[in-house]
Write a protein that holds these residues in place. Sequence first.
Motif, PDB file in Angstrom:
ATOM      1  N   ILE A  62       0.858  -1.191   0.000  1.00 28.13           N
ATOM      2  CA  ILE A  62       0.000   0.000   0.000  1.00 28.13           C
ATOM      3  C   ILE A  62       0.893   1.239   0.000  1.00 28.13           C
ATOM      4  CG2 ILE A  62      -1.811   1.282   1.206  1.00 28.13           C
ATOM      5  CD1 ILE A  62      -2.673  -1.352   2.509  1.00 28.13           C
ATOM      6  N   HIS A  63       0.681   2.121  -0.960  1.00 33.57           N
ATOM      7  CA  HIS A  63       1.480   3.342  -1.091  1.00 33.57           C
ATOM      8  C   HIS A  63       0.540   4.538  -0.966  1.00 33.57           C
ATOM      9  CE1 HIS A  63       4.743   5.655  -3.596  1.00 33.57           C
ATOM     10  NE2 HIS A  63       4.447   6.256  -2.466  1.00 33.57           N
ATOM     11  N   ILE A  64       0.713   5.297   0.116  1.00 37.90           N
ATOM     12  CA  ILE A  64      -0.147   6.444   0.382  1.00 37.90           C
ATOM     13  C   ILE A  64       0.632   7.733   0.156  1.00 37.90           C
ATOM     14  CG2 ILE A  64      -1.545   7.660   2.108  1.00 37.90           C
ATOM     15  CD1 ILE A  64      -2.710   4.943   1.417  1.00 37.90           C
ATOM     16  N   LEU A  65       0.187   8.535  -0.813  1.00 39.08           N
ATOM     17  CA  LEU A  65       0.753   9.874  -0.997  1.00 39.08           C
ATOM     18  C   LEU A  65      -0.009  10.790  -0.045  1.00 39.08           C
ATOM     19  CD1 LEU A  65       0.970   9.867  -4.907  1.00 39.08           C
ATOM     20  CD2 LEU A  65       2.830   9.556  -3.273  1.00 39.08           C
ATOM     21  N   ASN A  66       0.643  11.154   1.058  1.00 43.03           N
ATOM     22  CA  ASN A  66      -0.092  11.686   2.202  1.00 43.03           C
ATOM     23  C   ASN A  66       0.009  13.195   2.395  1.00 43.03           C
ATOM     24  OD1 ASN A  66      -1.776  11.222   4.466  1.00 43.03           O
ATOM     25  ND2 ASN A  66      -0.034  11.462   5.833  1.00 43.03           N
ATOM     26  N   ASP A  67       0.155  13.953   1.324  1.00 41.18           N
ATOM     27  CA  ASP A  67       0.183  15.409   1.532  1.00 41.18           C
ATOM     28  C   ASP A  67      -1.082  16.098   1.038  1.00 41.18           C
ATOM     29  OD1 ASP A  67       0.961  14.709  -1.038  1.00 41.18           O
ATOM     30  OD2 ASP A  67       2.105  16.537  -1.345  1.00 41.18           O
ATOM     31  N   LYS A  68      -1.905  15.376   0.235  1.00 41.98           N
ATOM     32  CA  LYS A  68      -3.117  16.008  -0.301  1.00 41.98           C
ATOM     33  C   LYS A  68      -4.298  15.049  -0.242  1.00 41.98           C
ATOM     34  CE  LYS A  68      -0.442  18.946  -3.446  1.00 41.98           C
ATOM     35  NZ  LYS A  68      -0.135  19.278  -4.868  1.00 41.98           N
ATOM     36  N   ILE A  69      -4.451  14.355   0.868  1.00 43.22           N
ATOM     37  CA  ILE A  69      -5.530  13.384   1.021  1.00 43.22           C
ATOM     38  C   ILE A  69      -6.007  13.415   2.472  1.00 43.22           C
ATOM     39  CG2 ILE A  69      -3.922  11.489   1.506  1.00 43.22           C
ATOM     40  CD1 ILE A  69      -5.856   9.608   0.008  1.00 43.22           C
ATOM     41  N   SER A  70      -7.299  13.230   2.683  1.00 43.67           N
ATOM     42  CA  SER A  70      -7.854  13.288   4.038  1.00 43.67           C
ATOM     43  C   SER A  70      -7.569  11.997   4.789  1.00 43.67           C
ATOM     44  CB  SER A  70      -9.366  13.529   3.980  1.00 43.67           C
ATOM     45  OG  SER A  70     -10.039  12.369   3.484  1.00 43.67           O
TER      46      SER A  70
END
Length: 200
Positions: A172-180
């Motif tokens: 699982i790869h989460i781009l976590n700067d523009k997601i709630s």
Amino acid sequence: MSNKNIVWHDHHVSKEERSSIKNQKPCILWFTGLSGSGKSTIANAVEVKLNALQKHTYLLDGDNVRMGLNKGLGFSDEDRIENIRRIGEVSKLFVDAGTIVLTAFISPFQNERDTVRSLVQGGEFIEVFIDTPLGVCESRDPKGLYKKARKSEIANFTGISSPYEAPISPEIHILNDKISIEDVTQKIIDYLQDKGYLHA
């Protein structure tokens, strides 16, 4: 150092039997990323959601573990490797207990994460890369650690004076700067449901 007088004791109750009464498939959700990336926040949110689904979980958090099990370990490369080795062994026991264990650790070295993966069976280690840009992590700086690291008040700080090896192929790869946080949490829950970890 090995001890020839120690022998592994097999249990009469199997991992499969423990998992069956919990109505789930055990696994390690291994959250990795820079300090301030959101690992602990996301791991907590996922555990809350799993608990609401009546799943059996336990969350191992970096700071909390260092207050007990890993008290006395520093932040040199050697101590970080030992820190992750111990967490891996504890996580393996949770999996054997039929539990979904969530871990929130920077765990900066790919080799150590791979070593934990090798402790359990295929499909039981889910690497969750919380991919947050260094600049975003540093702007958050919830514990004021980046500020200290920039002043050379903290040695071996990941992302500043010590390297972080990003996962090569995380499940699982989460781009976590523009997601709630809600969307991130649901994405992880969806993965677990789609892959059969959460039985009806």
